[in-house]
Design a protein around this motif. Sequence first.
Motif, PDB file in Angstrom:
ATOM      1  N   ILE A  20       4.921   4.295   4.104  1.00  0.00           N
ATOM      2  CA  ILE A  20       4.440   5.500   4.782  1.00  0.00           C
ATOM      3  C   ILE A  20       4.680   6.709   3.884  1.00  0.00           C
ATOM      4  O   ILE A  20       5.783   6.916   3.379  1.00  0.00           O
ATOM      5  CB  ILE A  20       5.160   5.708   6.130  1.00  0.00           C
ATOM      6  N   ASP A  21       3.638   7.497   3.689  1.00  0.00           N
ATOM      7  CA  ASP A  21       3.716   8.627   2.776  1.00  0.00           C
ATOM      8  C   ASP A  21       4.769   9.646   3.218  1.00  0.00           C
ATOM      9  O   ASP A  21       4.955   9.901   4.405  1.00  0.00           O
ATOM     10  CB  ASP A  21       2.362   9.324   2.672  1.00  0.00           C
ATOM     11  N   LYS A  22       5.412  10.259   2.226  1.00  0.00           N
ATOM     12  CA  LYS A  22       6.495  11.192   2.529  1.00  0.00           C
ATOM     13  C   LYS A  22       6.011  12.441   3.252  1.00  0.00           C
ATOM     14  O   LYS A  22       6.797  13.140   3.880  1.00  0.00           O
ATOM     15  CB  LYS A  22       7.284  11.560   1.275  1.00  0.00           C
ATOM     16  N   ILE A  50       0.871  -1.178   0.000  1.00  0.00           N
ATOM     17  CA  ILE A  50       0.000   0.000   0.000  1.00  0.00           C
ATOM     18  C   ILE A  50       0.900   1.216   0.000  1.00  0.00           C
ATOM     19  O   ILE A  50       1.701   1.421   0.910  1.00  0.00           O
ATOM     20  CB  ILE A  50      -0.917   0.039   1.233  1.00  0.00           C
ATOM     21  N   ASP A  51       0.760   2.018  -1.055  1.00  0.00           N
ATOM     22  CA  ASP A  51       1.588   3.210  -1.257  1.00  0.00           C
ATOM     23  C   ASP A  51       0.913   4.425  -0.608  1.00  0.00           C
ATOM     24  O   ASP A  51      -0.300   4.410  -0.393  1.00  0.00           O
ATOM     25  CB  ASP A  51       1.733   3.430  -2.770  1.00  0.00           C
ATOM     26  N   ASP A  52       1.707   5.436  -0.294  1.00  0.00           N
ATOM     27  CA  ASP A  52       1.187   6.696   0.261  1.00  0.00           C
ATOM     28  C   ASP A  52       0.331   6.452   1.493  1.00  0.00           C
ATOM     29  O   ASP A  52      -0.682   7.126   1.707  1.00  0.00           O
ATOM     30  CB  ASP A  52       0.362   7.459  -0.798  1.00  0.00           C
ATOM     31  N   PHE A  53       0.755   5.520   2.319  1.00  0.00           N
ATOM     32  CA  PHE A  53      -0.063   5.160   3.472  1.00  0.00           C
ATOM     33  C   PHE A  53      -0.139   6.316   4.461  1.00  0.00           C
ATOM     34  O   PHE A  53       0.847   6.986   4.745  1.00  0.00           O
ATOM     35  CB  PHE A  53       0.486   3.921   4.184  1.00  0.00           C
ATOM     36  N   ALA A  56       9.567   3.571   4.616  1.00  0.00           N
ATOM     37  CA  ALA A  56       9.299   5.007   4.684  1.00  0.00           C
ATOM     38  C   ALA A  56       9.781   5.642   3.396  1.00  0.00           C
ATOM     39  O   ALA A  56      10.902   5.382   2.956  1.00  0.00           O
ATOM     40  CB  ALA A  56      10.016   5.623   5.878  1.00  0.00           C
ATOM     41  N   GLU A  57       8.939   6.465   2.768  1.00  0.00           N
ATOM     42  CA  GLU A  57       9.366   7.121   1.531  1.00  0.00           C
ATOM     43  C   GLU A  57       9.640   8.600   1.782  1.00  0.00           C
ATOM     44  O   GLU A  57       9.174   9.169   2.756  1.00  0.00           O
ATOM     45  CB  GLU A  57       8.362   6.910   0.398  1.00  0.00           C
ATOM     46  N   GLY A  58      10.447   9.198   0.916  1.00  0.00           N
ATOM     47  CA  GLY A  58      10.756  10.620   1.047  1.00  0.00           C
ATOM     48  C   GLY A  58      11.728  10.931   2.168  1.00  0.00           C
ATOM     49  O   GLY A  58      11.676  12.001   2.758  1.00  0.00           O
TER      50      GLY A  58
HETATM   51 MG    MG Z   1       4.218   7.069  -2.394  1.00  0.00          MG
END
Ligand code: MG
Length: 289
Positions: free
Chosen positions: A202-204, A179-182, A236-238
């Motif tokens: 986890i969304d940035k 699941i993206d941009d959680f 974790a992204e970003g």
């Molecule tokens: Mg994303």
Amino acid sequence: QAKAAGRRTFVRYDDSMDMSIRQRATIAGALRKVIDRNELHLVYQPRLALGSSRITGVEALLRWNSAKYGEIPPSEFIPLAEESGLILEIGEWVLREACLTLHRWRQHGLHELGMAVNMSVLQLLRGNFPDVVRRILADTGVPPGALELELTESVLMANAAQTANKLQAFRQLGVSLAIDDFGTGYSSLAYLKRLPITTIKIDKEFIGDLSRDPDDAAITSTVITMAHSLGLNVVAEGVETEAQMHFLRDHACDEVQGFWISPPLEAHACLAFVQQWGRRPAGAAPAAP
Ligand code: MG
Ligand code: C2E
Ligand code: MG
Ligand code: MG
């Protein structure tokens, strides 16, 4: 120069909602020919496991370099491709291209490397999509376990009833599901539990403010704990700073992705990056090289 400036005003990079209907129609028209014209390509962003300090995989990110309008970011053309249904054809191209690249890299000795590919809900809802994925894996020689499909949280939520069943077909193929941009949608614990997913990204938006905003720090650590209690892998992204990375490591986040490790790279540069990372001394602190 004038042409470049004109281009820039034509496509507004920062405010896609403001594109006029005519601009959208024009870009959608150009989009129709992109595959034939070879205007699409992929860049790849490495993902770092905090426990082992190893690069575990990369995310494929689509780029459109239009002969007419220059570089158009995916936040602008993906919605248009979805509206016109072209995302089905484009998405299939992306998946094949990403798998071909991964197969090539694995032949360079990177046998453990995984590939994450973003999926539109339109692809997911199309009945034969699992067959498409199975065929592309077979054609390219990529093992299903090396592929992770990313779906955004908001999209999964909007189609909750339909998606849970569809996702099961991919798990049966042996493909991982993220699941993206959680955090940007409204997933409840009960809902997450019902989905056959393997990973939460986890969304940035939450990562960017980790050291300044106590709410974001609380949300992030809670999501990590919750995801682990459900047996899920957390990315974790970003991640842009060392402080963010330390916070995430202290809170047992499994993997990080972001400019601090590396921006998205062209295929050859990404291969070199991963190879170079592998030659770093064991136990070296995960930090930008
Ligand atoms: Mg994303
Ligand atoms: P995403 O899947 O959440 O991808 C992460 C985005 O964050 C990427 O933007 C990436 O370049 C950017 N990013 C990476 N590290 C950092 C960082 O440290 N700081 C900041 N501020 N940003 C960072 P990009 O490439 O512009 O893609 C935007 C979105 O477009 C993606 O978000 C994804 O939802 C969509 N997208 C991209 N490629 C595809 C594709 O092949 N198919 C589909 N359906 N959607 C795609
Ligand atoms: Mg993604
Ligand atoms: Mg905030």
